[in-house]
Design a protein around this motif. Sequence first.
Motif, short mmCIF file in Angstrom:
data_model
loop_
_atom_site.label_atom_id
_atom_site.label_comp_id
_atom_site.label_asym_id
_atom_site.label_seq_id
_atom_site.Cartn_x
_atom_site.Cartn_y
_atom_site.Cartn_z
N ALA A 456 0.83 -1.21 0.00
CA ALA A 456 0.00 0.00 0.00
C ALA A 456 0.86 1.26 0.00
N ALA A 457 1.98 1.25 0.72
CA ALA A 457 2.86 2.42 0.76
C ALA A 457 3.51 2.65 -0.60
N LEU A 458 3.87 1.57 -1.30
CA LEU A 458 4.48 1.72 -2.62
C LEU A 458 3.49 2.32 -3.62
N ARG A 459 2.21 2.05 -3.45
CA ARG A 459 1.21 2.64 -4.35
C ARG A 459 1.05 4.14 -4.08
N LYS A 460 1.34 4.58 -2.84
CA LYS A 460 1.16 5.98 -2.47
C LYS A 460 2.41 6.82 -2.70
N VAL A 461 3.61 6.25 -2.52
CA VAL A 461 4.86 7.00 -2.61
C VAL A 461 5.54 6.67 -3.93
N SER A 462 5.71 7.69 -4.75
CA SER A 462 6.36 7.50 -6.06
C SER A 462 7.81 7.98 -5.99
N LYS A 463 8.59 7.61 -6.99
CA LYS A 463 9.98 8.05 -7.03
C LYS A 463 10.04 9.53 -7.40
N SER A 464 11.13 10.19 -6.94
CA SER A 464 11.24 11.64 -7.13
C SER A 464 12.24 12.04 -8.21
N VAL A 465 12.95 11.08 -8.79
CA VAL A 465 13.96 11.38 -9.81
C VAL A 465 13.51 10.76 -11.13
N SER A 466 13.48 11.59 -12.18
CA SER A 466 13.03 11.10 -13.48
C SER A 466 14.21 10.55 -14.28
N ALA A 467 13.90 9.80 -15.33
CA ALA A 467 14.94 9.23 -16.19
C ALA A 467 15.69 10.33 -16.94
N ALA A 468 14.98 11.41 -17.29
CA ALA A 468 15.64 12.53 -17.99
C ALA A 468 16.67 13.20 -17.10
N ASP A 469 16.35 13.35 -15.81
CA ASP A 469 17.31 13.94 -14.87
C ASP A 469 18.55 13.06 -14.75
N LEU A 470 18.37 11.76 -14.64
CA LEU A 470 19.50 10.85 -14.53
C LEU A 470 20.40 10.92 -15.76
N GLU A 471 19.80 11.09 -16.91
CA GLU A 471 20.59 11.20 -18.14
C GLU A 471 21.45 12.47 -18.13
N LYS A 472 20.90 13.57 -17.58
CA LYS A 472 21.67 14.82 -17.51
C LYS A 472 22.87 14.67 -16.57
N TYR A 473 22.64 14.03 -15.41
CA TYR A 473 23.75 13.82 -14.47
C TYR A 473 24.85 12.96 -15.09
N GLU A 474 24.46 11.87 -15.75
CA GLU A 474 25.44 10.97 -16.34
C GLU A 474 26.22 11.65 -17.46
N LYS A 475 25.56 12.49 -18.22
CA LYS A 475 26.24 13.22 -19.29
C LYS A 475 27.25 14.21 -18.72
#
Length: 483
Positions: A456-475
Amino acid sequence: MNLREITENVKLAREYALLGNYSSASVLYQGVLQQVQRHLLTMREASLRAGWQKVLREITEENKQLDEIMATLANIQLNATPSNPNNDGDFISTHIKRRSSPCPAPREGRAGGGRPSVGVRQQPRYPPRGPNGERGRPSRGGREKKDPKEGKETGKHKDDKAKGEAQDGVVKKFDGSGYDKDLVEALERDIISQNPNIKWNDIADLEDAKKLLKEAVVLPMWMPQFFKGIRRPWKGVLMVGPPGTGKTLLAKAVATECKTTFFNVSSSTLTSKYRGESEKLVRLLFEMARHYAPTTIFIDEIDSMCSRRGTSEEHEASRRVKAELLVQMDGVGGATESEDPSKMVMVLAATNFPWDIDEALRRRLEKRIYIPLPSGTGRVELLRINLQQLELEGDVDMSKIAEHMEGYSGADITNVCRDASLMAMRRRIEGLSPEEIRNISREELHMPTTMQDFEAALRKVSKSVSAADLEKYEKWIEEFGSC
């Protein structure tokens, strides 16, 4: 620990000192200092810790003055018999010269303003005549003028004195003369602790980042003879990564392993509405860091202070602060061949927007480390750390929960655990009135957390970092990283 007992012991120590019972006062002061130091190790809140550190410094200063008085009295007792008993002036001047403490020694003889007691020798009103028959000027308050050359301490003597204080466990107090007292106090509040007490084992995963930080920061403190010349320590370290990945915890772990004083600095610390005061704060910060060295200066969200210069939105005051910070960082650096490693000041910085940092600052932060999202193994370890004080049902499978949290940051995983731990309480109070909720016993609320609560908690709490943000950091780390 009983805080009331500390207060009573301090009052009693002061009373003993005023009454002249210096040995008992010294014992009480030592006990209070040990109690306060133990209490500081258990505190987590920065504001309370700063207040207790101020109390520790004040009590240390009082104890130091008491030791000086006791040393002065010991010298007087050792030289109580003059070489020529008939020459009273020589006897008195000998004792006056031996008084080095700024605190007044206890008076003997006069009690309540009456006549002096029998057997106590009085100081003559005028000093004895010299060889040519002339009298010198009477000294005021029993103090004599000293040759200015004798009062000056050499740099070597100051260093030896500072090392002796560090070995004795006395907290060095920064001399803020020449600076505004309010500015000094504002920065002292940002000294978290002499030891933040965060170990590497308290941080899950991030093994590569730990290894790099040990090599860049910790090993130079442990192996000062090796890290010299071209192998000198890095001037600064920049930690780059998404929010909630543990950059601040890593900085505290560095301070703990190095046994350094930890400054936690933000943009609000070094910002003032008065012209020129922000630059003074930056310079004062680094001077205090050198005084309390070895020191770790952790500048969180450094992009808010040192964004790119030359843009149209940049203010003149902001540019001056950046320039002063860059100058001070160039002058602080790591220990060189001629420097004492114990005086090293390491600058750690963290940011979520590395692409906004000024190029000159990026050059000074020579080691740039990427702090990624936790891996699968790291998520399981994080779950165990967060749930170690929580009672769980037998059906809770941490590996399965970790699989569903791919892409979650460390802060997101903590939020999932917190929300799941509240599910049982929510079910218990559902539909009850406020009066019925207040009457629930502690035993009724003691319910273990189940696997369904985590789902139930996983359905309510979503991740806060998007895939686009991760791509910018890695670049960015691929282009400018220094791992």
